[in-house]
Design a protein around this motif. Structure first.
Motif, PDB file in Angstrom:
ATOM      1  N   ALA A  41     -28.439  40.685 -18.146  1.00  0.00           N
ATOM      2  CA  ALA A  41     -27.641  40.202 -17.015  1.00  0.00           C
ATOM      3  C   ALA A  41     -28.188  40.766 -15.711  1.00  0.00           C
ATOM      4  O   ALA A  41     -28.301  41.989 -15.556  1.00  0.00           O
ATOM      5  CB  ALA A  41     -26.178  40.603 -17.178  1.00  0.00           C
ATOM      6  N   THR A  43     -27.401  41.510 -11.942  1.00  0.00           N
ATOM      7  CA  THR A  43     -26.234  41.660 -11.075  1.00  0.00           C
ATOM      8  C   THR A  43     -26.699  42.097  -9.687  1.00  0.00           C
ATOM      9  O   THR A  43     -27.648  42.881  -9.557  1.00  0.00           O
ATOM     10  CB  THR A  43     -25.227  42.693 -11.638  1.00  0.00           C
ATOM     11  N   GLN A  66     -28.413  32.011 -14.067  1.00  0.00           N
ATOM     12  CA  GLN A  66     -27.142  32.422 -13.476  1.00  0.00           C
ATOM     13  C   GLN A  66     -27.062  33.951 -13.465  1.00  0.00           C
ATOM     14  O   GLN A  66     -27.566  34.617 -14.372  1.00  0.00           O
ATOM     15  CB  GLN A  66     -25.958  31.846 -14.255  1.00  0.00           C
ATOM     16  N   THR A  68     -24.593  37.570 -11.761  1.00  0.00           N
ATOM     17  CA  THR A  68     -23.264  38.035 -11.361  1.00  0.00           C
ATOM     18  C   THR A  68     -23.375  38.753 -10.017  1.00  0.00           C
ATOM     19  O   THR A  68     -24.201  39.654  -9.865  1.00  0.00           O
ATOM     20  CB  THR A  68     -22.676  38.991 -12.412  1.00  0.00           C
ATOM     21  N   HIS A  91     -22.594  30.895 -10.780  1.00  0.00           N
ATOM     22  CA  HIS A  91     -22.712  32.342 -10.899  1.00  0.00           C
ATOM     23  C   HIS A  91     -21.322  32.985 -11.017  1.00  0.00           C
ATOM     24  O   HIS A  91     -20.323  32.401 -10.611  1.00  0.00           O
ATOM     25  CB  HIS A  91     -23.446  32.902  -9.687  1.00  0.00           C
ATOM     26  N   SER A  92     -21.285  34.193 -11.551  1.00  0.00           N
ATOM     27  CA  SER A  92     -20.037  34.939 -11.678  1.00  0.00           C
ATOM     28  C   SER A  92     -19.837  35.833 -10.453  1.00  0.00           C
ATOM     29  O   SER A  92     -20.809  36.231  -9.802  1.00  0.00           O
ATOM     30  CB  SER A  92     -20.052  35.814 -12.933  1.00  0.00           C
ATOM     31  N   GLY A  94     -17.692  39.334  -8.902  1.00  0.00           N
ATOM     32  CA  GLY A  94     -16.871  40.515  -9.090  1.00  0.00           C
ATOM     33  C   GLY A  94     -16.589  41.154  -7.742  1.00  0.00           C
ATOM     34  O   GLY A  94     -17.272  40.871  -6.751  1.00  0.00           O
ATOM     35  N   THR A 222     -24.434  35.656 -17.489  1.00  0.00           N
ATOM     36  CA  THR A 222     -23.509  36.270 -16.532  1.00  0.00           C
ATOM     37  C   THR A 222     -22.570  37.208 -17.288  1.00  0.00           C
ATOM     38  O   THR A 222     -22.417  37.110 -18.517  1.00  0.00           O
ATOM     39  CB  THR A 222     -22.670  35.213 -15.796  1.00  0.00           C
ATOM     40  N   ILE A 223     -21.928  38.094 -16.561  1.00  0.00           N
ATOM     41  CA  ILE A 223     -20.937  38.984 -17.184  1.00  0.00           C
ATOM     42  C   ILE A 223     -19.794  38.152 -17.759  1.00  0.00           C
ATOM     43  O   ILE A 223     -19.254  38.475 -18.822  1.00  0.00           O
ATOM     44  CB  ILE A 223     -20.400  40.009 -16.160  1.00  0.00           C
ATOM     45  N   ASP A 224     -19.420  37.074 -17.081  1.00  0.00           N
ATOM     46  CA  ASP A 224     -18.379  36.178 -17.591  1.00  0.00           C
ATOM     47  C   ASP A 224     -18.688  35.690 -19.004  1.00  0.00           C
ATOM     48  O   ASP A 224     -17.800  35.614 -19.859  1.00  0.00           O
ATOM     49  CB  ASP A 224     -18.230  34.953 -16.677  1.00  0.00           C
TER      50      ASP A 224
END
Length: 239
Positions: A41, A43, A66, A68, A91-92, A94, A222-224
């Motif tokens: 991932a 980020t 994608q 995060t 994309h995710s 946070g 993604t983290i999702d």
């Protein structure tokens, strides 16, 4: 002297001890994905940034990747077009605090206010937040409490690109990631902040490592996508 020692004691209790616990020990904080395949991932912290985030999104789109984004609330309010593009392109997102203030410099009422105002802003922007990453990955005694109270999962990282530094070149960023990459890694990079022009070096590093990682068979998630497969590991890697 007694007052000084008392203040040091308070600082240790409020900042240093909880920071060490949540950053390196607590199993309530996520540092890596439990990937059963070659999944990693990307980020990005500190954005959105009109100077660099669009260029980063262009690059991710070119490679059909994608990522995060851990966004600063006040920056998101000022750059709604970038926020909308991040969401539109899959994309995710946070939370990365209200204004990127260090947890050790925030009094208890300021920590509470930071979370509440941030959540209010993202609610107005119609973004449902599920994840949180504290600025600099730093905690005070109340950081994790408020994150949990608001239903946010705290995400740190397993590889730190250290791309914020003025002493690091794009080649060194790429080398650090390629030398230590493993299945399930959460890679920390930045699309804003740091030394002058630092995100530009991050972009150059990504142009080098993304094709190599894809050729090596890694899939970017993604983290999702990996919510159910996240490891609450005890040790954070900061290569």
């Amino acid at each position: 002297m007694k007052i000084i020692l008392f203040l040091i004691f308070l600082f240790m209790i409020y900042g240093v001890i909880p920071n060490h616990y949540y950053k390196y020990i607590s199993r309530k904080v996520i540092r890596k994905m439990d990937a059963k395949q070659k999944q990693i991932a990307l980020t990005f912290d500190d954005g959105p940034d009109p100077r660099y985030t669009h260029e980063l999104l262009d690059l991710l789109k070119d490679y059909n990747i994608q990522a995060t984004f851990f966004l600063v609330a006040e920056k998101s309010l000022k750059n709604r077009d970038i926020l909308e593009r991040i969401i539109h392109e899959g994309h995710s997102i946070g939370l990365h605090s209200l204004s990127h203030k260090h947890a050790w410099l925030s009094m208890p009422f300021e920590t509470k206010k930071d979370f509440e105002k941030s959540m209010k802003i993202f609610k107005e922007l119609k973004v449902n937040l599920k994840f949180f990453r504290p600025p600099w990955g730093t905690f005070n005694i109340l950081t994790q409490y408020f994150a949990k109270k608001l239903g946010l999962e705290t995400i740190l990282w397993s590889i730190n690109g250290r791309d914020w530094s003025s002493q690091v070149t794009s080649k060194e960023i790429a080398k650090r990631i390629m030398n230590y990459i493993q299945d399930g890694d959460i890679i920390l990079l930045h699309d804003s902040g740091g030394a002058e022009g630092a995100p530009k070096r991050t972009l150059e590093a990504l142009k080098e490592i993304i094709p190599k990682l894809k050729n090596d068979g890694y899939k970017f998630v993604t983290i999702d996508e990996k919510v159910g497969d996240l490891e609450h590991e005890k040790a954070i890697q900061t290569y």
